[in-house]
Structure formats: structure tokens, C-alpha cells
Design a protein around this motif. Structure first.
Motif, PDB file in Angstrom:
ATOM      1  N   MET A   1      -7.441   3.245   2.704  1.00 39.40           N
ATOM      2  CA  MET A   1      -6.909   2.241   1.802  1.00 39.40           C
ATOM      3  C   MET A   1      -6.057   2.880   0.713  1.00 39.40           C
ATOM      4  O   MET A   1      -4.995   2.362   0.405  1.00 39.40           O
ATOM      5  N   HIS A   3      -4.495   5.617   0.815  1.00 42.46           N
ATOM      6  CA  HIS A   3      -3.265   6.134   1.419  1.00 42.46           C
ATOM      7  C   HIS A   3      -2.209   5.031   1.509  1.00 42.46           C
ATOM      8  O   HIS A   3      -1.045   5.245   1.161  1.00 42.46           O
ATOM      9  N   TYR A   4      -2.619   3.861   1.965  1.00 44.82           N
ATOM     10  CA  TYR A   4      -1.671   2.758   2.098  1.00 44.82           C
ATOM     11  C   TYR A   4      -1.173   2.282   0.733  1.00 44.82           C
ATOM     12  O   TYR A   4      -0.013   1.898   0.595  1.00 44.82           O
ATOM     13  N   ALA A   5      -2.039   2.282  -0.270  1.00 44.38           N
ATOM     14  CA  ALA A   5      -1.619   1.899  -1.612  1.00 44.38           C
ATOM     15  C   ALA A   5      -0.548   2.861  -2.130  1.00 44.38           C
ATOM     16  O   ALA A   5       0.465   2.437  -2.688  1.00 44.38           O
ATOM     17  N   VAL A   7       1.440   4.699  -0.308  1.00 45.28           N
ATOM     18  CA  VAL A   7       2.650   4.495   0.501  1.00 45.28           C
ATOM     19  C   VAL A   7       3.456   3.308  -0.029  1.00 45.28           C
ATOM     20  O   VAL A   7       4.678   3.386  -0.169  1.00 45.28           O
ATOM     21  N   PHE A   8       2.785   2.209  -0.368  1.00 41.38           N
ATOM     22  CA  PHE A   8       3.502   1.058  -0.886  1.00 41.38           C
ATOM     23  C   PHE A   8       4.104   1.343  -2.261  1.00 41.38           C
ATOM     24  O   PHE A   8       5.194   0.854  -2.578  1.00 41.38           O
ATOM     25  N   ALA A  27       6.386  -4.761  -2.934  1.00 42.86           N
ATOM     26  CA  ALA A  27       5.648  -3.553  -2.574  1.00 42.86           C
ATOM     27  C   ALA A  27       4.652  -3.170  -3.656  1.00 42.86           C
ATOM     28  O   ALA A  27       3.539  -2.729  -3.361  1.00 42.86           O
ATOM     29  N   ILE A  30       1.634  -5.548  -3.344  1.00 43.37           N
ATOM     30  CA  ILE A  30       0.774  -5.158  -2.224  1.00 43.37           C
ATOM     31  C   ILE A  30       0.007  -3.885  -2.562  1.00 43.37           C
ATOM     32  O   ILE A  30      -1.190  -3.762  -2.269  1.00 43.37           O
ATOM     33  N   GLY A  31       0.682  -2.930  -3.187  1.00 43.26           N
ATOM     34  CA  GLY A  31       0.027  -1.684  -3.578  1.00 43.26           C
ATOM     35  C   GLY A  31      -1.114  -1.912  -4.560  1.00 43.26           C
ATOM     36  O   GLY A  31      -2.175  -1.295  -4.447  1.00 43.26           O
ATOM     37  N   LEU A  34      -4.089  -3.429  -2.640  1.00 44.56           N
ATOM     38  CA  LEU A  34      -4.778  -2.417  -1.833  1.00 44.56           C
ATOM     39  C   LEU A  34      -5.564  -1.448  -2.715  1.00 44.56           C
ATOM     40  O   LEU A  34      -6.657  -1.018  -2.344  1.00 44.56           O
TER      41      LEU A  34
END
Length: 54
Positions: A1, A3-5, A7-8, A27, A30-31, A34
């Protein structure tokens, strides 16, 4: 999770750098979501692990 935050957030920074404000705002939103989900799951995991051992 987490990691995706991250990335966004990187996508948001790059989009803002090139002037795409709407994409950057989306973005970041969304970040943030997450990251909050990651924090909730991390705290819940810590508490359940602490209760199980104790």
C-alpha cells in the motif's frame, strides 16, 4: 500500500511539473487515500500482534 501511495505522489509531482493540474490533483487524492488505508492497516496489524503476544 505504501508503495502505491508513493507512486501516486510521484505521478502527481511529475504531472504538476508539466502543468497537468487536474491529473496532479487526482493523483494526490488517490495517494492520500492509499496512505490513510496503509496507516489504518499498519496500526491494526500492530495492535492485533501486540494483543496476540500479550
Amino acid at each position: 500500500m505504501l508503495h502505491y501511495a508513493v507512486v501516486f505522489f510521484v505521478i502527481a509531482l511529475i504531472a504538476a511539473l508539466f502543468g497537468f493540474g487536474g491529473i496532479a490533483a487526482s493523483a494526490v487524492g488517490i495517494g492520500k487515500i492509499l496512505f490513510v488505508v496503509f496507516l489504518v492497516l499498519a496500526v491494526a496489524s500492530y495492535l492485533f500482534g501486540f494483543i496476540k503476544r500479550g
